[in-house]
Motif scaffolding. Structure first.
Motif, PDB file in Angstrom:
ATOM      1  N   ALA A 194       8.372   4.616  12.191  1.00  0.00           N
ATOM      2  CA  ALA A 194       9.342   3.530  12.035  1.00  0.00           C
ATOM      3  C   ALA A 194      10.418   3.959  11.065  1.00  0.00           C
ATOM      4  CB  ALA A 194       8.653   2.265  11.534  1.00  0.00           C
ATOM      5  N   ARG A 195      11.626   3.500  11.324  1.00  0.00           N
ATOM      6  CA  ARG A 195      12.759   3.806  10.448  1.00  0.00           C
ATOM      7  C   ARG A 195      13.276   2.562   9.743  1.00  0.00           C
ATOM      8  NH1 ARG A 195      15.588   8.564  11.878  1.00  0.00           N
ATOM      9  NH2 ARG A 195      16.943   8.037  10.123  1.00  0.00           N
ATOM     10  N   THR A 196      12.924   1.381  10.250  1.00  0.00           N
ATOM     11  CA  THR A 196      13.443   0.128   9.693  1.00  0.00           C
ATOM     12  C   THR A 196      12.295  -0.838   9.446  1.00  0.00           C
ATOM     13  OG1 THR A 196      13.717  -0.968  11.836  1.00  0.00           O
ATOM     14  CG2 THR A 196      15.550   0.419  11.072  1.00  0.00           C
ATOM     15  N   PRO A 197      12.490  -1.840   8.582  1.00  0.00           N
ATOM     16  CA  PRO A 197      11.433  -2.835   8.367  1.00  0.00           C
ATOM     17  C   PRO A 197      11.016  -3.541   9.652  1.00  0.00           C
ATOM     18  CG  PRO A 197      13.064  -2.981   6.618  1.00  0.00           C
ATOM     19  CD  PRO A 197      13.618  -2.021   7.643  1.00  0.00           C
ATOM     20  N   ALA A 198      11.962  -3.811  10.558  1.00  0.00           N
ATOM     21  CA  ALA A 198      11.633  -4.491  11.815  1.00  0.00           C
ATOM     22  C   ALA A 198      10.740  -3.618  12.686  1.00  0.00           C
ATOM     23  CB  ALA A 198      12.910  -4.867  12.558  1.00  0.00           C
ATOM     24  N   GLU A 199      11.074  -2.332  12.803  1.00  0.00           N
ATOM     25  CA  GLU A 199      10.249  -1.412  13.581  1.00  0.00           C
ATOM     26  C   GLU A 199       8.858  -1.291  12.972  1.00  0.00           C
ATOM     27  OE1 GLU A 199      13.850   1.542  15.154  1.00  0.00           O
ATOM     28  OE2 GLU A 199      12.508   2.187  13.541  1.00  0.00           O
ATOM     29  N   LEU A 200       8.796  -1.231  11.654  1.00  0.00           N
ATOM     30  CA  LEU A 200       7.519  -1.116  10.962  1.00  0.00           C
ATOM     31  C   LEU A 200       6.646  -2.341  11.198  1.00  0.00           C
ATOM     32  CD1 LEU A 200       5.840   0.608   8.956  1.00  0.00           C
ATOM     33  CD2 LEU A 200       6.928  -0.711   7.111  1.00  0.00           C
ATOM     34  N   ALA A 201       7.237  -3.531  11.082  1.00  0.00           N
ATOM     35  CA  ALA A 201       6.485  -4.767  11.289  1.00  0.00           C
ATOM     36  C   ALA A 201       5.966  -4.872  12.715  1.00  0.00           C
ATOM     37  CB  ALA A 201       7.367  -5.965  10.949  1.00  0.00           C
ATOM     38  N   ALA A 202       6.759  -4.392  13.669  1.00  0.00           N
ATOM     39  CA  ALA A 202       6.362  -4.493  15.070  1.00  0.00           C
ATOM     40  C   ALA A 202       5.208  -3.557  15.412  1.00  0.00           C
ATOM     41  CB  ALA A 202       7.560  -4.190  15.969  1.00  0.00           C
ATOM     42  N   LEU A 203       5.189  -2.356  14.838  1.00  0.00           N
ATOM     43  CA  LEU A 203       4.209  -1.347  15.221  1.00  0.00           C
ATOM     44  C   LEU A 203       2.948  -1.362  14.358  1.00  0.00           C
ATOM     45  CD1 LEU A 203       3.733   0.974  17.214  1.00  0.00           C
ATOM     46  CD2 LEU A 203       4.878   2.508  15.588  1.00  0.00           C
ATOM     47  N   SER A 204       3.037  -1.857  13.138  1.00  0.00           N
ATOM     48  CA  SER A 204       1.916  -1.770  12.197  1.00  0.00           C
ATOM     49  C   SER A 204       0.622  -2.397  12.714  1.00  0.00           C
ATOM     50  CB  SER A 204       2.309  -2.398  10.854  1.00  0.00           C
ATOM     51  OG  SER A 204       3.284  -1.611  10.212  1.00  0.00           O
ATOM     52  N   PRO A 205       0.639  -3.581  13.344  1.00  0.00           N
ATOM     53  CA  PRO A 205      -0.629  -4.149  13.823  1.00  0.00           C
ATOM     54  C   PRO A 205      -1.338  -3.254  14.841  1.00  0.00           C
ATOM     55  CG  PRO A 205       1.053  -5.852  13.719  1.00  0.00           C
ATOM     56  CD  PRO A 205       1.751  -4.549  13.497  1.00  0.00           C
ATOM     57  N   TRP A 206      -0.578  -2.611  15.721  1.00  0.00           N
ATOM     58  CA  TRP A 206      -1.181  -1.711  16.708  1.00  0.00           C
ATOM     59  C   TRP A 206      -1.813  -0.509  16.015  1.00  0.00           C
ATOM     60  CZ3 TRP A 206      -0.097   3.426  17.942  1.00  0.00           C
ATOM     61  CH2 TRP A 206      -0.774   3.913  19.063  1.00  0.00           C
ATOM     62  N   VAL A 207      -1.115   0.078  15.023  1.00  0.00           N
ATOM     63  CA  VAL A 207      -1.663   1.230  14.307  1.00  0.00           C
ATOM     64  C   VAL A 207      -2.909   0.822  13.521  1.00  0.00           C
ATOM     65  CG1 VAL A 207      -1.206   3.009  12.576  1.00  0.00           C
ATOM     66  CG2 VAL A 207       0.586   2.365  14.189  1.00  0.00           C
ATOM     67  N   ALA A 208      -2.865  -0.349  12.899  1.00  0.00           N
ATOM     68  CA  ALA A 208      -4.028  -0.827  12.155  1.00  0.00           C
ATOM     69  C   ALA A 208      -5.235  -0.982  13.076  1.00  0.00           C
ATOM     70  CB  ALA A 208      -3.700  -2.154  11.474  1.00  0.00           C
ATOM     71  N   ALA A 209      -5.016  -1.531  14.268  1.00  0.00           N
ATOM     72  CA  ALA A 209      -6.102  -1.696  15.231  1.00  0.00           C
ATOM     73  C   ALA A 209      -6.655  -0.343  15.671  1.00  0.00           C
ATOM     74  CB  ALA A 209      -5.614  -2.492  16.439  1.00  0.00           C
ATOM     75  N   ALA A 210      -5.764   0.642  15.852  1.00  0.00           N
ATOM     76  CA  ALA A 210      -6.202   1.987  16.230  1.00  0.00           C
ATOM     77  C   ALA A 210      -7.050   2.617  15.127  1.00  0.00           C
ATOM     78  CB  ALA A 210      -4.988   2.863  16.530  1.00  0.00           C
ATOM     79  N   CYS A 211      -6.695   2.371  13.883  1.00  0.00           N
ATOM     80  CA  CYS A 211      -7.485   2.888  12.762  1.00  0.00           C
ATOM     81  C   CYS A 211      -8.878   2.270  12.751  1.00  0.00           C
ATOM     82  CB  CYS A 211      -6.771   2.602  11.440  1.00  0.00           C
ATOM     83  SG  CYS A 211      -5.276   3.567  11.175  1.00  0.00           S
ATOM     84  N   ILE A 212      -8.951   0.970  12.945  1.00  0.00           N
ATOM     85  CA  ILE A 212     -10.245   0.283  12.958  1.00  0.00           C
ATOM     86  C   ILE A 212     -11.115   0.809  14.100  1.00  0.00           C
ATOM     87  CG2 ILE A 212     -11.358  -1.962  13.325  1.00  0.00           C
ATOM     88  CD1 ILE A 212      -8.838  -3.199  11.973  1.00  0.00           C
ATOM     89  N   ALA A 213     -10.526   0.978  15.272  1.00  0.00           N
ATOM     90  CA  ALA A 213     -11.281   1.405  16.451  1.00  0.00           C
ATOM     91  C   ALA A 213     -11.781   2.848  16.334  1.00  0.00           C
ATOM     92  CB  ALA A 213     -10.413   1.258  17.697  1.00  0.00           C
ATOM     93  N   ASN A 214     -11.063   3.689  15.581  1.00  0.00           N
ATOM     94  CA  ASN A 214     -11.397   5.113  15.534  1.00  0.00           C
ATOM     95  C   ASN A 214     -11.966   5.580  14.198  1.00  0.00           C
ATOM     96  OD1 ASN A 214     -10.252   6.501  18.178  1.00  0.00           O
ATOM     97  ND2 ASN A 214      -8.787   4.901  17.581  1.00  0.00           N
ATOM     98  N   GLY A 215     -12.073   4.679  13.233  1.00  0.00           N
ATOM     99  CA  GLY A 215     -12.636   5.059  11.946  1.00  0.00           C
ATOM    100  C   GLY A 215     -11.699   5.834  11.050  1.00  0.00           C
ATOM    101  N   PHE A 216     -10.373   5.724  11.314  1.00  0.00           N
ATOM    102  CA  PHE A 216      -9.378   6.372  10.473  1.00  0.00           C
ATOM    103  C   PHE A 216      -8.885   5.402   9.398  1.00  0.00           C
ATOM    104  CE2 PHE A 216      -8.145   8.684  14.625  1.00  0.00           C
ATOM    105  CZ  PHE A 216      -9.101   9.657  14.417  1.00  0.00           C
ATOM    106  N   ARG A 217      -8.214   5.945   8.402  1.00  0.00           N
ATOM    107  CA  ARG A 217      -7.565   5.117   7.399  1.00  0.00           C
ATOM    108  C   ARG A 217      -6.141   4.784   7.855  1.00  0.00           C
ATOM    109  NH1 ARG A 217      -8.855   7.888   1.622  1.00  0.00           N
ATOM    110  NH2 ARG A 217      -7.562   6.133   0.924  1.00  0.00           N
ATOM    111  N   TYR A 218      -5.612   3.705   7.310  1.00  0.00           N
ATOM    112  CA  TYR A 218      -4.251   3.267   7.640  1.00  0.00           C
ATOM    113  C   TYR A 218      -3.334   3.599   6.473  1.00  0.00           C
ATOM    114  CZ  TYR A 218      -0.286   0.158   8.499  1.00  0.00           C
ATOM    115  OH  TYR A 218       0.976  -0.351   8.680  1.00  0.00           O
ATOM    116  N   SER A 219      -2.190   4.172   6.776  1.00  0.00           N
ATOM    117  CA  SER A 219      -1.184   4.418   5.740  1.00  0.00           C
ATOM    118  C   SER A 219      -0.006   3.482   5.924  1.00  0.00           C
ATOM    119  CB  SER A 219      -0.674   5.864   5.795  1.00  0.00           C
ATOM    120  OG  SER A 219       0.417   6.024   4.883  1.00  0.00           O
TER     121      SER A 219
END
Length: 233
Positions: A194-219
């Motif tokens: 993400a380059r902007t706050p809007a892009e970050l807000a839109a993508l963060s929930p998907w990345v967080a879910a991917a971390c939970i599903a795969n046992g990775f940490r979220y940055s």
């Protein structure tokens, strides 16, 4: 300690660490110029893309002593770029100068994982934030993923793998890389592209879910959430 050696510096600033396991920590940042990759989404391309940016304006040639004077007050230093290991012969001189003023400061290095650090840096750096680029960066695979180098980092408990993702394809590539390197999941972080706050807000929930599903940490990317594309913060 005086030194006539110099570093190609993009910027020096004081802020919060925005990414990785130490996100939120007050830090001083030394951003060095030049990179050996050319990521399509790079948010600091002013350090290397001198077809778009003017090198004389963007890059300052500063002596190690000058840089050390500006960084002397900091307790936590992040050395980033660009790719800082392109200048690794002179970084130990800087750290020696800083340690002579006050020992014990924490030093992190942000690297794309294509270059091995020299022995002096390997011994001194407290934390390596290793961010090899996935296919979304658009660089050729042979340039962006060097598994023998990454394997050296993966064996160190001071090295964290930080991968930028934005799609299911990226997630699949990330999983394959983690498995191939046998990198402990406790030291693997996924981060939204993400380059902007809007892009970050839109993508963060998907990345967080991917971390939970795969046992990775979220940055997180606190600097984008707080300041967008502003430089020097």
């Amino acid at each position: 300690m005086a030194s006539t050696e110099s570093l190609r510096v993009s910027e020096i600033f004081h802020s919060l660490q925005g990414e990785g396991p130490n996100a939120g920590t007050p830090c001083s940042f030394l951003r060095l110029a030049d990179c050996n990759l050319s990521c399509a989404w790079c948010d600091s391309s002013y350090t290397w893309n001198f077809e778009k940016y003017d090198r004389e304006t963007e890059v300052k040639q500063l002596s190690v002593t000058e840089v050390a004077e500006q960084l002397a007050p900091c307790n936590h230093l992040v050395i980033t770029g660009g790719e800082p290991l392109l200048q690794q012969k002179r970084i130990p001189l800087l750290l020696q100068a800083l340690d002579s003023k006050r020992a014990g400061r924490c030093v992190e290095v942000e690297t794309n994982g294509t270059l091995l650090p020299n022995d002096a840096l390997w011994a001194r750096i407290n934390q390596w934030n290793v961010s090899p680029k996935l296919g979304n960066a658009k660089d050729p695979l042979s340039r962006r993923i060097l598994r023998p180098t990454l394997s050296v980092f993966s064996a160190s408990d001071r090295a964290y793998l930080k991968l930028v993702v934005e799609s299911d394809e990226d997630l699949s590539e990330a999983r394959e890389l983690v498995d191939a390197l046998n990198w402990p999941k406790s030291r693997v972080l996924l981060m939204p592209q993400a380059r902007t706050p809007a892009e970050l807000a839109a993508l963060s929930p998907w990345v967080a879910a991917a971390c939970i599903a795969n046992g990775f940490r979220y940055s997180p990317r606190l600097h984008i959430a707080l300041w967008g594309e502003r430089r020097g913060v």
